[in-house]
Every structure is written in structure tokens, then in C-alpha cells.
Design a protein around this motif. Structure first.
Motif: not given
Length: 285
Positions: A16, A19, A47, A60-61, A63-66, A91, A116, A118
Motif C-alpha cells: 500500500s 502503490d 496485495q 504490484v501483484t 490484486v483482488s481490488r481492481p 503483476y 490496475k 487482477r
């Protein structure tokens, strides 16, 4: 177990912290999906940054909240592009192939949205994300002062593949419509594919993920001969678009390699100026 949870929490916090600065220049960042309504799946872990992380870009990898980060220009009804960074679907390179591209587009009068999507290994989720991003952007075009009929996509490497899929697979949405936003078209009006990956099936034929018989919008393909792993796919796609008589241009340079974005020092360094010339013809001044 407590130690493992603490480590995961620290990794998420670190991601976070990295990012948000990478995207902090955006006017705003919005979630693509309403809470609890995202189709498909997310990542199995929090994330974080891709490990081992390199120093030339932020990757960044998990990612569940695009999200979609908006970089506007100061003119009404501006053309706009959704930027899909690369990263092998492992990523997303949110700055080198994301925010830097947005700044370059802004400099040339084009509003930009950095996607960004998933990861990792979630091509179905990524396609859902870019389709949703196109519809969401059109649904808020008046609010964001962009022209919903001049909304394109630009993608790099895996993001180039994703952008190609978006420009091929718009007739059938990759998820059931969830709200009024999904009544808006998810077809891009034009597409720029920069050293796109995965356009072939690895056996000398075009990827089955693509449909050259679709109503594909004007497309610009950028590649170089020395990107041995992926240039064959671009050549096949160029041939397919030519045979289907779709308007497009193929910029094939002798040298450039892969993953250079705006930092190429070989022949492919000419691509940004050539792309702006092409985009100006497509979108108007």
C-alpha cells in the motif's frame, strides 16, 4: 500462525505504501466493482509488491481490488485511453507502463485512466476488469469531461494482449451485467498494442483468444524484430487484420527488445512520436 499473519499484514502495508505513491498524481482512483459484486475470483494472498522486486519500476501483484486511476486534461470532451500495464499477468507495472504513459498522453491532449487489473494468473478476471473499465468510463464521461465516442485502450506486453482481447471480445461480455454501468458499450474505439505478448498460440497460429472477424476498431501495433519471444504474435495479428481488411498500422522496428515503455534507446525509441501522429489522425486534434 500469528507470525505468518503478521508477515502478510506487513507485506500488504508495504504494498500500500508503495502503490499509492505510484498513483498519487491521479485526480481520483475508483474501484471497478461495487462491494461484493465482482465476478470471478481475486488473489489468494494480500496485495503486495512482486518479489524479487526490481528498482526500475513498481510491480504490484495479488490484486483482488481492481481500480481505475484518472489523469485528466484541461479541455472539454477530450479523447481518452485506458492504460493496461504489462507484467506477464503475474503483476502490473503501475508506473513505468502506467502513470508515465498517462503523463505522456496528457501532454498530448489525451485523458488517461491507468487500470490496475487482477493478478496473478487471472486472465479471465483481467478481461472482466478492462471491459468494466470501458463501460464505467463511458458511464461517467460527462462528469469526467471526456468523449465517450473517442475512448481507446493502450497496453504493454501482457497489457497489450489484454487490450487486443478487449478490442476483439466486446460482443459478448465476459461476465453477467450487474448494474446500469454494464449497459454501456465495452468496445474500445481504437487500440494501441505496444510489444504485445501472447498474440500467438506458440505453434505458429494466432491465439484462439482473438477473433479477427470481429468489428475490430482501428489498431496500432508496435514491436521490434529482436523481441524474439513475442514478435511472431504481432506479425500474425498484423496479417489477420490485413486479411480481414481492418484499419491498422504495424510499426516494426529492427531493435528495441521488450519492456522499454518510453525509455527505449534503440530503434524503437521512435514509437511514441509515431503513435501520437497515428492517434491524432484517429481522434482528431
Amino acid at each position: 500462525m500469528k507470525l505468518a499473519c503478521l508477515i502478510l499484514t506487513l507485506l500488504a502495508a508495504a504494498a500500500s505504501a508503495q502503490d499509492v505513491p505510484a498513483l498519487k498524481a491521479a485526480k481520483l482512483t475508483v474501484d471497478l466493482w461495487p462491494e461484493g459484486k465482482m465476478p470471478g475470483k481475486g488473489a489468494n494472498e494480500p496485495q503486495t509488491l512482486h518479489s524479487p522486486e526490481r528498482t526500475d519500476a513498481t510491480r504490484v501483484t495479488n490484486v483482488s481490488r481492481p481500480t481505475l486511476s484518472f489523469f485528466p486534461v484541461e479541455k472539454p470532451d477530450a479523447p481518452a485511453m485506458i492504460v493496461s500495464p504489462g507484467g506477464g499477468y503475474t503483476y502490473t507495472v503501475v508506473d513505468k507502463e502506467g502513470t508515465e504513459i498517462a503523463a505522456w498522453l496528457n501532454k498530448n491532449g489525451i485523458a488517461a485512466f491507468v487500470l490496475k487489473y487482477r493478478t496473478p494468473n487471472n486472465r479471465d478476471g483481467a478481461l472482466q476488469d478492462i471491459q468494466r473499465a470501458l463501460s464505467l468510463t463511458r458511464s461517467r464521461a460527462a462528469e469526467w469531461h471526456i468523449d465517450p465516442k473517442r475512448l481507446g485502450v493502450i497496453g504493454f506486453s501482457a497489457g497489450g494482449h489484454l487490450s487486443a482481447r478487449a478490442s476483439n471480445r466486446f460482443d459478448e461480455r465476459a461476465y453477467p451485467a450487474i448494474d446500469d454501468i454494464d449497459q454501456q458499450s465495452c468496445r474500445p474505439d481504437f487500440a494501441v498494442l505496444v510489444y504485445p505478448a501472447y498474440l500467438d498460440n506458440g505453434k505458429g497460429a494466432l491465439s484462439p483468444n482473438l477473433n479477427p472477424q470481429a468489428n475490430i476498431p482501428p489498431t496500432l501495433i508496435v514491436h521490434s524484430e529482436d523481441d524474439a519471444k513475442f514478435v511472431a504474435g504481432s506479425k500474425l495479428y498484423d496479417t489477420a487484420l490485413t486479411e480481414a481488411k481492418h484499419p491498422h498500422q504495424f510499426l516494426l522496428y529492427k531493435t528495441g527488445g521488450h519492456g522499454y515503455a518510453l525509455h527505449c534507446e534503440r530503434e524503437a525509441k521512435a514509437w511514441p512520436d509515431a503513435a501520437i501522429t497515428w492517434l491524432t489522425k484517429i481522434t482528431g486534434p
